[in-house]
Enzyme design. Structure first.
Site, PDB file in Angstrom:
ATOM      1  N   LYS A 199       0.837  -1.320   0.216  1.00  0.00           N
ATOM      2  CA  LYS A 199       0.048  -0.071   0.027  1.00  0.00           C
ATOM      3  C   LYS A 199       0.791   1.260   0.024  1.00  0.00           C
ATOM      4  CE  LYS A 199      -1.471   2.968   2.710  1.00  0.00           C
ATOM      5  NZ  LYS A 199      -1.455   4.178   2.032  1.00  0.00           N
ATOM      6  N   GLU A 274      10.886   2.091   9.686  1.00  0.00           N
ATOM      7  CA  GLU A 274      11.946   3.020   9.332  1.00  0.00           C
ATOM      8  C   GLU A 274      11.004   4.278   9.357  1.00  0.00           C
ATOM      9  OE1 GLU A 274      14.243   0.443   6.227  1.00  0.00           O
ATOM     10  OE2 GLU A 274      13.733   2.194   5.597  1.00  0.00           O
ATOM     11  N   CYS A 308      14.397  11.400   5.209  1.00  0.00           N
ATOM     12  CA  CYS A 308      14.437  10.882   6.341  1.00  0.00           C
ATOM     13  C   CYS A 308      15.934  10.989   7.062  1.00  0.00           C
ATOM     14  CB  CYS A 308      14.121   9.381   6.747  1.00  0.00           C
ATOM     15  SG  CYS A 308      14.797   8.373   5.634  1.00  0.00           S
ATOM     16  N   GLU A 409      10.806  17.189  13.532  1.00  0.00           N
ATOM     17  CA  GLU A 409      11.175  16.952  12.353  1.00  0.00           C
ATOM     18  C   GLU A 409      10.518  17.703  11.407  1.00  0.00           C
ATOM     19  OE1 GLU A 409       9.809  13.293  10.308  1.00  0.00           O
ATOM     20  OE2 GLU A 409      11.617  12.924   9.381  1.00  0.00           O
TER      21      GLU A 409
HETATM   22  P1  NAD Z   1       2.992   8.861   7.059  1.00  0.00           P
HETATM   23  O1  NAD Z   1       3.456   8.136   8.571  1.00  0.00           O
HETATM   24  O2  NAD Z   1       2.047   9.932   7.303  1.00  0.00           O
HETATM   25  O3  NAD Z   1       2.520   8.018   5.891  1.00  0.00           O
HETATM   26  C1  NAD Z   1       3.329   6.742   5.515  1.00  0.00           C
HETATM   27  C2  NAD Z   1       2.402   5.378   5.079  1.00  0.00           C
HETATM   28  O4  NAD Z   1       1.724   5.009   6.244  1.00  0.00           O
HETATM   29  C3  NAD Z   1       1.526   6.113   3.991  1.00  0.00           C
HETATM   30  O5  NAD Z   1       1.334   5.003   2.918  1.00  0.00           O
HETATM   31  C4  NAD Z   1       0.003   6.384   4.764  1.00  0.00           C
HETATM   32  O6  NAD Z   1      -1.134   6.048   4.084  1.00  0.00           O
HETATM   33  C5  NAD Z   1       0.261   5.116   5.745  1.00  0.00           C
HETATM   34  N1  NAD Z   1      -0.684   5.505   7.008  1.00  0.00           N
HETATM   35  C6  NAD Z   1      -0.921   6.526   7.538  1.00  0.00           C
HETATM   36  N2  NAD Z   1      -1.692   6.247   8.719  1.00  0.00           N
HETATM   37  C7  NAD Z   1      -1.712   4.753   8.962  1.00  0.00           C
HETATM   38  C8  NAD Z   1      -2.279   4.041   9.679  1.00  0.00           C
HETATM   39  N3  NAD Z   1      -3.058   4.467  10.895  1.00  0.00           N
HETATM   40  N4  NAD Z   1      -2.131   2.724   9.713  1.00  0.00           N
HETATM   41  C9  NAD Z   1      -1.539   2.201   8.554  1.00  0.00           C
HETATM   42  N5  NAD Z   1      -0.900   2.861   7.776  1.00  0.00           N
HETATM   43  C10 NAD Z   1      -1.123   4.270   7.821  1.00  0.00           C
HETATM   44  O7  NAD Z   1       4.504   9.210   6.499  1.00  0.00           O
HETATM   45  P2  NAD Z   1       4.534  10.254   5.278  1.00  0.00           P
HETATM   46  O8  NAD Z   1       4.021  11.597   5.647  1.00  0.00           O
HETATM   47  O9  NAD Z   1       3.889   9.450   4.120  1.00  0.00           O
HETATM   48  O10 NAD Z   1       6.354  10.363   5.072  1.00  0.00           O
HETATM   49  C11 NAD Z   1       7.197  11.122   5.848  1.00  0.00           C
HETATM   50  C12 NAD Z   1       7.651  10.396   6.950  1.00  0.00           C
HETATM   51  O11 NAD Z   1       8.326   9.318   6.714  1.00  0.00           O
HETATM   52  C13 NAD Z   1       8.612  11.399   7.699  1.00  0.00           C
HETATM   53  O12 NAD Z   1       8.722  11.329   8.983  1.00  0.00           O
HETATM   54  C14 NAD Z   1      10.050  10.607   7.265  1.00  0.00           C
HETATM   55  O13 NAD Z   1      11.037  10.911   8.001  1.00  0.00           O
HETATM   56  C15 NAD Z   1       9.672   9.248   7.337  1.00  0.00           C
HETATM   57  N6  NAD Z   1      10.551   8.500   6.372  1.00  0.00           N
HETATM   58  C16 NAD Z   1      11.475   7.486   6.932  1.00  0.00           C
HETATM   59  C17 NAD Z   1      12.155   6.863   6.166  1.00  0.00           C
HETATM   60  C18 NAD Z   1      13.263   5.963   6.847  1.00  0.00           C
HETATM   61  O14 NAD Z   1      13.972   5.364   6.393  1.00  0.00           O
HETATM   62  N7  NAD Z   1      13.674   5.977   8.278  1.00  0.00           N
HETATM   63  C19 NAD Z   1      12.463   6.953   4.805  1.00  0.00           C
HETATM   64  C20 NAD Z   1      11.479   7.785   4.231  1.00  0.00           C
HETATM   65  C21 NAD Z   1      10.520   8.574   4.975  1.00  0.00           C
END
Ligand code: NAD
Length: 518
Positions: A199, A274, A308, A409
């Protein structure tokens, strides 16, 4: 901020826009497909618009998957697991290599679609598509050794361990570099013998469709990787709590990670996270200033700062603070903000209006907290003229660790600079956040570099380097930045269960119970 003016570059933008229209046309005509059991179909859930970060106009409309489709996808992942786990490592290697070839063949299409979908400059997205292919090729070559274990003999028994794929896995990925991150999760899972239900983020779903097409064309059997679209709160959440899925590989924010952990608790799912970061880059007086400066700028302003591993906190030794900060400011002045498909663009628009508002809220916070903003700190002119989510690359100075701009962040092109007096203070400030993903240290004193590396609470530390990927090395974070590691064999620690098998030599005595005593 400079805008691209070179006519050659303008032509390249025009060409890229034409290519985008060609690649994207089918999504306007038919919406965004999902893939269940190898079959292309369309969501039957909520209607959504896919907005483009350059102007917030819809690129296309589409429908999320319905719950009935989600259940169908889960069934398919479960059924496909029964046969995929038995496919030999050699055959998995062959298919994964074919997927890598398929990605390379369509790399331009992936990069251009992803650039418009996310707002990330094309110069970075071209590399991201290539990295997706590298991920598949790397894990293809590890597929045959994935199930290997250890032998642990005793005088009377032979214990040996093997690894087995954990089962159908949910992969949930974010919007910032969606293609690369999807391959980073899916390739090791498939190499291990797991099936995957993917997803992607609802904010940048386009490239996941291409990946699915490439995998099927490369001969991945139906159901081994299914794709459904939907919002995190409903589709993501329903997947995470579904009993038939054995594990969740999640990349996203720490906030969502916590909520996934709660939802997954009832079925005691294995979790791999992650998450976010507020990563320090620490520059000592004796550093190679030019290289440190290049790395500082690159690690916060590449990929729109929506990365990230970005070094969003700049810690500089007090004696060189003003001089170094001035150099940083001068470099920021020349960062090219523009259309993501323009090859000259270094900084594109942020993913969404919500994210733009979040990043802009820190401009106000910095001023409330009495930090200085020597450059940036507002929406970019293109925000007004184009209606896109453009912000100016921004530097906050004279900050301290008690400020929100130093602790939270921001996930945008925003750098917070803090002065430190010595090694001990640098370490204390660097560790004083709830995150622990990466840290970068710049010094020519290797002893000090190693002391810092030992003391830093971060999953990855780079000495005198920006973030350089090495696929066998462990990737992941400490504290609220993650759980588990990806990369090399570390990925298999998550996607596989270890089983111990113990064989007796038939030479040991077995304690006897219930034997009649004479
Ligand atoms: P997000 O957590 O809002 O969403 C990520 C994914 O989770 C999306 O597909 C979203 O639809 C899904 N999601 C949201 N709520 C959910 C729930 N309750 N249950 C299941 N799935 C759910 O993150 P974002 O805004 O898309 O991405 C940015 C974040 O990702 C930043 O905090 C960044 O640091 C992090 N990130 C981390 C890494 C790493 O390798 N550590 C890499 C890239 C991004």
């Amino acid at each position: 901020m400079k805008l691209a003016a070179n006519p050659k570059v303008k032509n390249a933008l025009k060409n890229n826009l034409e290519k985008f229209s060609r690649f994207h046309k089918r999504f306007i005509d038919e919406g965004l497909p999902i893939y269940i059991d190898g079959l292309k179909t369309f969501g039957e859930g909520k209607r959504r618009e896919n907005l483009c970060p350059i102007n917030n106009k819809p690129l296309s409309t589409w429908h999320t998957a319905s719950l009935a489709q989600l259940h169908k996808a889960v069934d398919s992942s479960e059924k496909a697991f029964a046969s995929w786990k038995l496919v030999s490592g050699k055959e998995r290697q062959r298919i994964l290599r074919a997927i890598a070839d398929g990605i390379e063949a369509r790399a331009e299409e992936i990069a251009i679609l992803e650039s418009m979908d996310t707002g990330q400059p094309i110069r970075f997205m071209s590399k991201a598509a290539q990295r997706g292919a590298e991920n598949f090729r790397f894990f293809a070559d590890k597929a045959s050794e994935a199930s290997g274990g250890k032998s642990m003999p005793t005088a009377t028994h032979l214990n040996y361990s093997v690894r087995e794929p954990i089962g159908p896995v949910v992969a949930i990925t974010p919007w910032n570099t969606p293609f690369m991150l999807a391959t980073w999760k899916i390739a090791p899972a498939l190499a291990a013998g797991c099936t995957v239900l993917h997803k992607p983020s609802e904010l940048s779903p386009l490239s996941s469709i291409l990946l699915c097409e490439i995998m099927l064309e490369a001969g991945l059997p139906p159901g081994v990787c299914n794709l459904i679209h939907g919002e995190g709160q409903d589709i993501g959440s329903a997947l995470v709590s579904h009993k038939a899925m054995h594990a969740v590989a999640f990349v996203g924010s720490s906030h969502t990670g916590k909520s996934i952990m709660r939802q997954a608790a009832d079925s005691l799912k294995h979790l791999h996270f992650e998450l976010g970061g507020k990563n320090p880059v620490i520059v000592f007086r004796d550093a190679d200033m030019q290289r440190a400066l290049d790395a500082v700028i690159f690690m916060i302003f590449s990929l729109n700062g929506e990365r990230c591993t970005s070094s969003s906190r700049l810690l500089v030794e007090a004696s060189i603070y003003e001089e170094f900060i001035e150099k940083v400011r001068q470099r920021i002045e020349h960062i090219v903000v523009g259309h993501p498909l323009d090859p000259a663009t270094e900084l594109g628009p942020l993913i969404s209006v919500e994210h733009f508002n979040k990043v802009c809220s820190y401009f106000q916070k910095a001023s409330d907290e009495k930090a200085d903003t020597p450059i940036g700190g507002k929406a970019h002119a293109l925000h007004k003229s184009e209606g896109g989510n453009y912000v100016e690359p921004t530097l906050f100075t004279h900050a301290n660790q008690s400020m929100a701009i130093a602790r939270e962040e921001i996930f945008g092109p925003v750098l917070t600079a803090i002065a430190f007096k010595d090694e001990a203070e640098a370490l204390q400030v660097a560790c004083d956040v709830e995150y622990g993903l990466t840290a970068y240290v710049w010094t020519c004193d290797m002893g000090r570099g190693l002391r810092m590396a030992n003391g830093l609470r971060a999953g990855m530390v780079w000495l005198n380097s920006e973030n350089k990927r090495h696929l066998p090395a462990p990737f992941g974070g400490m504290k609220q930045s993650g759980l588990g590691r990806d990369g090399g064999d570390y990925s298999f620690d998550f996607y596989m269960e270890t089983k111990n098998i113990c064989l007796a030599h038939n030479s040991h005595s077995i304690p006897q119970l219930g034997v009649k005593q004479d």
